[in-house]
Design a protein around this motif. Sequence first.
Motif, mmCIF file in Angstrom:
data_model
loop_
_atom_site.group_PDB
_atom_site.id
_atom_site.type_symbol
_atom_site.label_atom_id
_atom_site.label_comp_id
_atom_site.label_asym_id
_atom_site.label_seq_id
_atom_site.Cartn_x
_atom_site.Cartn_y
_atom_site.Cartn_z
ATOM 1 N N GLU A 100 -29.140 8.318 11.467
ATOM 2 C CA GLU A 100 -29.780 7.245 11.969
ATOM 3 C C GLU A 100 -28.897 6.048 12.384
ATOM 4 O O GLU A 100 -29.056 5.296 13.645
ATOM 5 N N ALA A 101 -27.993 5.692 11.462
ATOM 6 C CA ALA A 101 -27.156 4.529 11.519
ATOM 7 C C ALA A 101 -26.183 4.622 12.765
ATOM 8 O O ALA A 101 -25.681 3.668 13.451
ATOM 9 N N LEU A 102 -25.638 6.046 12.872
ATOM 10 C CA LEU A 102 -24.879 6.203 14.002
ATOM 11 C C LEU A 102 -25.642 6.182 15.196
ATOM 12 O O LEU A 102 -24.920 5.574 16.292
ATOM 13 N N ARG A 103 -26.741 6.652 15.139
ATOM 14 C CA ARG A 103 -27.582 6.504 16.462
ATOM 15 C C ARG A 103 -28.102 5.006 16.812
ATOM 16 O O ARG A 103 -28.155 4.646 18.023
ATOM 17 N N ASN A 104 -28.303 4.357 15.944
ATOM 18 C CA ASN A 104 -28.952 3.054 15.929
ATOM 19 C C ASN A 104 -28.432 2.135 14.508
ATOM 20 O O ASN A 104 -29.428 2.102 13.658
ATOM 21 N N PRO A 105 -27.347 1.486 14.669
ATOM 22 C CA PRO A 105 -26.862 0.778 13.542
ATOM 23 C C PRO A 105 -28.103 -0.357 13.257
ATOM 24 O O PRO A 105 -28.075 -0.763 12.008
ATOM 25 N N ASP A 106 -28.937 -0.731 13.984
ATOM 26 C CA ASP A 106 -29.777 -1.753 13.711
ATOM 27 C C ASP A 106 -30.857 -1.354 12.676
ATOM 28 O O ASP A 106 -31.446 -2.311 12.064
ATOM 29 N N SER A 107 -30.893 -0.112 12.453
ATOM 30 C CA SER A 107 -31.818 0.649 11.723
ATOM 31 C C SER A 107 -31.690 0.343 10.081
ATOM 32 O O SER A 107 -32.409 0.175 9.142
ATOM 33 N N LEU A 108 -30.175 -0.050 9.864
ATOM 34 C CA LEU A 108 -29.674 -0.543 8.611
ATOM 35 C C LEU A 108 -30.630 -1.703 8.137
ATOM 36 O O LEU A 108 -30.534 -2.240 6.923
ATOM 37 N N ALA A 109 -31.161 -2.816 9.075
ATOM 38 C CA ALA A 109 -31.881 -3.911 8.567
ATOM 39 C C ALA A 109 -33.113 -3.562 7.651
ATOM 40 O O ALA A 109 -33.566 -4.322 6.751
ATOM 41 N N ALA A 110 -33.722 -2.445 7.785
ATOM 42 C CA ALA A 110 -34.864 -2.028 7.238
ATOM 43 C C ALA A 110 -34.619 -1.363 5.688
ATOM 44 O O ALA A 110 -35.134 -1.484 4.842
ATOM 45 N N LEU A 111 -33.286 -0.842 5.518
ATOM 46 C CA LEU A 111 -32.682 -0.500 4.243
ATOM 47 C C LEU A 111 -31.986 -1.515 3.457
ATOM 48 O O LEU A 111 -32.166 -1.649 2.115
ATOM 49 N N LEU A 112 -31.469 -2.588 3.872
ATOM 50 C CA LEU A 112 -30.735 -3.616 3.221
ATOM 51 C C LEU A 112 -31.469 -4.873 2.796
ATOM 52 O O LEU A 112 -32.170 -5.481 3.471
ATOM 53 N N GLU A 113 -31.035 -5.272 1.722
ATOM 54 C CA GLU A 113 -31.612 -6.567 1.171
ATOM 55 C C GLU A 113 -30.754 -7.597 0.952
ATOM 56 O O GLU A 113 -30.906 -8.704 1.048
ATOM 57 N N GLU A 114 -29.543 -7.144 0.494
ATOM 58 C CA GLU A 114 -28.180 -7.947 0.493
ATOM 59 C C GLU A 114 -27.164 -7.557 1.298
ATOM 60 O O GLU A 114 -27.006 -6.491 1.437
ATOM 61 N N PRO A 115 -26.394 -8.461 1.399
ATOM 62 C CA PRO A 115 -24.960 -8.194 2.055
ATOM 63 C C PRO A 115 -24.116 -7.414 1.243
ATOM 64 O O PRO A 115 -24.123 -7.361 0.182
#
Length: 176
Positions: free
Chosen positions: A92-107
């Motif tokens: 999913e991240a390769l298709r749409n890297p913006d999807s990582l926003a839902a997964l990450l809480e910290e940088p």
Amino acid sequence: MDKNEFWQIIDSTKQASQGDQQRQQQALISCLESYPPEQILEFECQLRQHVLEADTFLIMAAQKIIDGYVSEDPYLYFRCWLVGQGEAVFTEALRNPDSLAALLEEPYQEFEALLYVAGMAYAARTGKQTEDDTFPRAVAITRGLDYADSVTKGEDWTENQLPKMLPRLWRKFGTL
């Protein structure tokens, strides 16, 4: 070891470790030690293929937004982290890297230790303590799977393009 078996190992160790990378690293090593040396070599090659596959300007843009900067080693470790998240997240991240926003809480997400699991398992399985040209890293490089030779795919970007390129990540982590 084919792509499906590789992802099965990554996914099962990710789930078993409950997000703890040290536990996932140990679970990967333990799992791989049970394989014949040739299969451990194939795991390394699969890992490298996926890390190289993730070498795109969009993934780099995601890392830039999340961490605030991009440089060679952190970008490699970020892609290792991405692989370590399992097949669904990776794809999913390769298709749409913006999807990582839902997964990450910290940088700053990284999984440098993933680079060493095949070598450690291979050493344990074969009893060899000194790396030589039979070790996973050396074999993968002879097959053309060298991170240093990677060419980033896609279109380059400028910093002022990032908010529109990856808006969800930008809202969560972005600053100019």
